[in-house]
Design a protein around this motif. Structure first.
Motif, PDB file in Angstrom:
ATOM      1  N   ASP A 177       0.829  -1.209   0.000  1.00  0.00           N
ATOM      2  CA  ASP A 177       0.000   0.000   0.000  1.00  0.00           C
ATOM      3  C   ASP A 177       0.865   1.261   0.000  1.00  0.00           C
ATOM      4  O   ASP A 177       0.502   2.267  -0.632  1.00  0.00           O
ATOM      5  CB  ASP A 177      -0.919   0.015   1.218  1.00  0.00           C
ATOM      6  N   TYR A 178       1.990   1.201   0.706  1.00  0.00           N
ATOM      7  CA  TYR A 178       2.922   2.345   0.711  1.00  0.00           C
ATOM      8  C   TYR A 178       3.442   2.612  -0.702  1.00  0.00           C
ATOM      9  O   TYR A 178       3.498   3.765  -1.151  1.00  0.00           O
ATOM     10  CB  TYR A 178       4.073   2.047   1.674  1.00  0.00           C
ATOM     11  N   ILE A 179       3.807   1.550  -1.418  1.00  0.00           N
ATOM     12  CA  ILE A 179       4.291   1.709  -2.794  1.00  0.00           C
ATOM     13  C   ILE A 179       3.198   2.290  -3.680  1.00  0.00           C
ATOM     14  O   ILE A 179       3.438   3.200  -4.482  1.00  0.00           O
ATOM     15  CB  ILE A 179       4.803   0.360  -3.339  1.00  0.00           C
ATOM     16  N   ALA A 180       1.972   1.776  -3.539  1.00  0.00           N
ATOM     17  CA  ALA A 180       0.854   2.313  -4.323  1.00  0.00           C
ATOM     18  C   ALA A 180       0.628   3.790  -4.007  1.00  0.00           C
ATOM     19  O   ALA A 180       0.376   4.600  -4.916  1.00  0.00           O
ATOM     20  CB  ALA A 180      -0.408   1.499  -4.043  1.00  0.00           C
ATOM     21  N   GLU A 181       0.728   4.148  -2.722  1.00  0.00           N
ATOM     22  CA  GLU A 181       0.557   5.550  -2.319  1.00  0.00           C
ATOM     23  C   GLU A 181       1.633   6.434  -2.934  1.00  0.00           C
ATOM     24  O   GLU A 181       1.341   7.491  -3.509  1.00  0.00           O
ATOM     25  CB  GLU A 181       0.595   5.647  -0.790  1.00  0.00           C
ATOM     26  N   LEU A 237      -0.019  -0.780  -8.442  1.00  0.00           N
ATOM     27  CA  LEU A 237      -1.067  -1.172  -7.518  1.00  0.00           C
ATOM     28  C   LEU A 237      -0.511  -2.108  -6.453  1.00  0.00           C
ATOM     29  O   LEU A 237       0.441  -2.867  -6.701  1.00  0.00           O
ATOM     30  CB  LEU A 237      -2.196  -1.872  -8.276  1.00  0.00           C
ATOM     31  N   ALA A 238      -1.109  -2.051  -5.279  1.00  0.00           N
ATOM     32  CA  ALA A 238      -0.660  -2.932  -4.197  1.00  0.00           C
ATOM     33  C   ALA A 238      -0.734  -4.394  -4.619  1.00  0.00           C
ATOM     34  O   ALA A 238       0.132  -5.201  -4.251  1.00  0.00           O
ATOM     35  CB  ALA A 238      -1.502  -2.684  -2.949  1.00  0.00           C
ATOM     36  N   SER A 239      -1.728  -4.737  -5.394  1.00  0.00           N
ATOM     37  CA  SER A 239      -1.895  -6.125  -5.839  1.00  0.00           C
ATOM     38  C   SER A 239      -0.806  -6.576  -6.803  1.00  0.00           C
ATOM     39  O   SER A 239      -0.617  -7.781  -7.023  1.00  0.00           O
ATOM     40  CB  SER A 239      -3.263  -6.301  -6.506  1.00  0.00           C
ATOM     41  N   GLN A 240      -0.076  -5.619  -7.380  1.00  0.00           N
ATOM     42  CA  GLN A 240       1.001  -5.951  -8.316  1.00  0.00           C
ATOM     43  C   GLN A 240       2.343  -6.164  -7.625  1.00  0.00           C
ATOM     44  O   GLN A 240       3.305  -6.571  -8.268  1.00  0.00           O
ATOM     45  CB  GLN A 240       1.143  -4.831  -9.350  1.00  0.00           C
ATOM     46  N   VAL A 241       2.415  -5.864  -6.328  1.00  0.00           N
ATOM     47  CA  VAL A 241       3.675  -5.949  -5.587  1.00  0.00           C
ATOM     48  C   VAL A 241       3.836  -7.345  -5.009  1.00  0.00           C
ATOM     49  O   VAL A 241       2.962  -7.834  -4.286  1.00  0.00           O
ATOM     50  CB  VAL A 241       3.707  -4.893  -4.461  1.00  0.00           C
ATOM     51  N   LEU A 242       4.948  -7.986  -5.317  1.00  0.00           N
ATOM     52  CA  LEU A 242       5.237  -9.305  -4.757  1.00  0.00           C
ATOM     53  C   LEU A 242       5.810  -9.173  -3.348  1.00  0.00           C
ATOM     54  O   LEU A 242       6.459  -8.182  -3.015  1.00  0.00           O
ATOM     55  CB  LEU A 242       6.237 -10.047  -5.638  1.00  0.00           C
ATOM     56  N   GLN A 300       9.806  -5.598 -11.876  1.00  0.00           N
ATOM     57  CA  GLN A 300       8.800  -6.053 -10.923  1.00  0.00           C
ATOM     58  C   GLN A 300       9.057  -5.442  -9.542  1.00  0.00           C
ATOM     59  O   GLN A 300      10.180  -5.465  -9.042  1.00  0.00           O
ATOM     60  CB  GLN A 300       8.841  -7.581 -10.813  1.00  0.00           C
ATOM     61  N   TYR A 301       8.024  -4.876  -8.909  1.00  0.00           N
ATOM     62  CA  TYR A 301       8.150  -4.347  -7.545  1.00  0.00           C
ATOM     63  C   TYR A 301       7.960  -5.484  -6.545  1.00  0.00           C
ATOM     64  O   TYR A 301       7.085  -6.345  -6.723  1.00  0.00           O
ATOM     65  CB  TYR A 301       7.105  -3.264  -7.280  1.00  0.00           C
ATOM     66  N   ALA A 302       8.772  -5.463  -5.472  1.00  0.00           N
ATOM     67  CA  ALA A 302       8.677  -6.505  -4.457  1.00  0.00           C
ATOM     68  C   ALA A 302       9.083  -5.940  -3.100  1.00  0.00           C
ATOM     69  O   ALA A 302       9.881  -4.999  -3.025  1.00  0.00           O
ATOM     70  CB  ALA A 302       9.561  -7.701  -4.819  1.00  0.00           C
ATOM     71  N   VAL A 303       8.539  -6.508  -2.033  1.00  0.00           N
ATOM     72  CA  VAL A 303       8.911  -6.123  -0.675  1.00  0.00           C
ATOM     73  C   VAL A 303       9.447  -7.349   0.037  1.00  0.00           C
ATOM     74  O   VAL A 303       9.076  -8.488  -0.283  1.00  0.00           O
ATOM     75  CB  VAL A 303       7.722  -5.515   0.092  1.00  0.00           C
ATOM     76  N   VAL A 304      10.333  -7.106   1.007  1.00  0.00           N
ATOM     77  CA  VAL A 304      11.044  -8.203   1.672  1.00  0.00           C
ATOM     78  C   VAL A 304      10.836  -8.101   3.175  1.00  0.00           C
ATOM     79  O   VAL A 304      11.099  -7.061   3.782  1.00  0.00           O
ATOM     80  CB  VAL A 304      12.548  -8.154   1.339  1.00  0.00           C
ATOM     81  N   ASP A 305      10.378  -9.184   3.779  1.00  0.00           N
ATOM     82  CA  ASP A 305      10.239  -9.259   5.232  1.00  0.00           C
ATOM     83  C   ASP A 305      11.601  -9.503   5.875  1.00  0.00           C
ATOM     84  O   ASP A 305      12.467 -10.170   5.292  1.00  0.00           O
ATOM     85  CB  ASP A 305       9.322 -10.416   5.624  1.00  0.00           C
TER      86      ASP A 305
END
Length: 453
Positions: free
Chosen positions: A169-173, A180-185, A205-210
């Protein structure tokens, strides 16, 4: 290893090296300076762009200039390298673990100049500072409680504020819906070590890492490096802990508890405090309570209202510093804490730059016998290094506290072998400025007792 990539970090303030050691921090990015950094023995190279203190337009131009010069420097290093070839490299856009900064502007410019990339990863975990990412949500640890970052003061930043802790959601914002948030892996901490998910990434491709503990990032970095050897190109927007994983460094040569041994003179040191966040104010209050400490407050409203000239402030402060030194105490120069109002973001940034320049000019005119310097706040620190100490590059020694770097000037510098503590504004416990003072002043007192000059 000869095939290990060079990790080139575009750091938006000088504190991104807060988990590593023994590498160069560059404050200039001309081709010659960049080439020297690329050929340095450390696997890590930091380029201090200070973009968080700049307007969006200036941040974009600086990032573009760095990238274009970096391409030229890489070509030059390739032709002059004594090895068969310059090692491959990874690009990291290092930014704040509390999600403040020119994002996605900087990664967009890097992609235009150095791309294309198969994917870009957002990795804001800064584990040493209690900032973790779990199930895609970024948290700050406050005592024993995990607080979603959008509920902290950092999310209310007047320049870089935001509304979401869930990183997609932060990336979408921040991309204003272009992603879109749904496009982020999402790459969870428990992800398998299978390379296929990384090898299949393509087309930016956008992605976030825990990351909840360092081993999570260590495993992720190992997979990234393996995928890179198979031709995949990745870009990273990260806080400092990912750099620990990429660097894979041995323990720092000088242990944190012994960092005071770098103090060369018996003369007291000095603290410069420009950061205004609540964490800094609590640390400053504790430091000012010590009997050997004398505070010098720079009141900002008269400077903002042009009731006083910067040169007047400089003269007054230097006179007070001299008097405090003659009393064998330690001065702490700090900006007033009350909030200021501005008509717009540009005016706020201009005034912040003016304040940083005032502090840097004070440092520039300090006596060369200075024992040590502690700089609190990212923008303050970058300006002190570049303008106050006139440095084009400096070698990082390591950390004095978790998240707090120590660099040292060269022997032929005006402030010869001066240890400088780079203390981020949003890092540390209430007693940590006191802890730094006790570590450095203890060695200073010992040097005085031995009769060192």
């Amino acid at each position: 290893m000869a095939d290990s990539p060079k990790i080139v970090v575009l750091d938006d303030d000088p504190t991104g090296s807060q988990t590593v050691h023994s590498c160069l921090l560059l404050l200039q990015w001309d081709v010659e300076t960049l080439c020297r950094g690329l050929l340095d023995v450390s696997p890590l190279l930091f380029i201090l762009t200070n973009t968080r203190a700049r307007s969006a337009e200036d941040a974009a131009q600086v990032t573009r200039d760095v990238c274009r010069n970096l391409k030229r420097a890489m070509a030059k290093a390739q032709s002059t390298d004594i090895r068969d070839r310059l090692q491959p490299y990874l690009i990291v856009s290092r930014s704040d673990s509390t999600l403040r900064g020119h994002y996605p502007l900087e990664t967009d410019v890097i992609t235009e100049e150095l791309g294309p990339f198969d994917a870009q990863f957002l990795v804001p975990a800064f584990l040493e500072g209690g900032r973790i990412t779990q199930n895609g949500v970024h948290y700050i640890q406050n005592h024993q409680q995990l607080v979603p970052v959008h509920k902290t003061e950092f999310a209310q930043d007047p320049v870089f504020g935001y509304q979401h802790s869930y990183l997609p959601d932060y990336i979408a914002e921040k991309t204003e819906g272009q992603v879109l948030a749904s496009q982020v892996l999402s790459f969870p901490a428990s992800a398998s070590q299978d390379l296929e998910p990384l090898l299949s990434l393509e087309d930016n491709q956008y992605a976030v890492v825990d990351a909840v503990e360092q081993v999570d990032l260590d495993r992720f970095a190992k997979r990234v490096l393996a995928a890179s050897t198979q031709g995949k190109r990745f870009l990273f927007r990260s806080a400092a802990s990912l750099l620990t994983a990429f660097g894979d460094l041995p323990p720092q040569p000088i242990p944190a508890a012994a960092m005071g041994e770098t103090v060369q003179k018996s003369h007291p040191g000095i603290f410069i405090v420009g950061s205004y966040v609540q964490k800094t104010t609590a640390q400053l209050t504790a430091l000012l309570a010590l009997p050997q400490i004398e505070g010098i407050e720079i009141s900002l409203p008269p400077l903002q209202n042009k009731e006083v000239e910067p040169s007047q402030i400089q003269a007054q402060v230097l006179a007070q510093v001299d008097a405090i030194f003659r009393r064998h105490n330690t001065p702490v120069i700090y900006t007033s804490r009350q909030p200021l109002t501005f008509t717009d973001v540009a005016e706020r940034l201009r005034f912040s730059g003016l304040v940083a320049n005032v502090l840097a000019d004070i440092v520039h005119h300090l006596p060369p016998s200075l024992g040590y310097l502690v700089s609190k706040g990212g923008m303050t620190t970058n300006t002190l290094l570049a303008r106050g100490l006139s440095l084009s590059s400096v070698r990082l020694l390591g950390q004095i506290l978790p998240g707090c770097c120590v660099v040292q000037t060269a022997p032929d510098h005006r402030f010869s072998q001066l240890p400088v503590v780079l203390f981020p504004g949003n890092v540390g416990q209430p007693e940590d400025l006191v802890n730094v003072y006790q570590c450095l002043s203890r060695w200073s007192v010992q040097a005085s007792t031995r009769g060192d000059s």
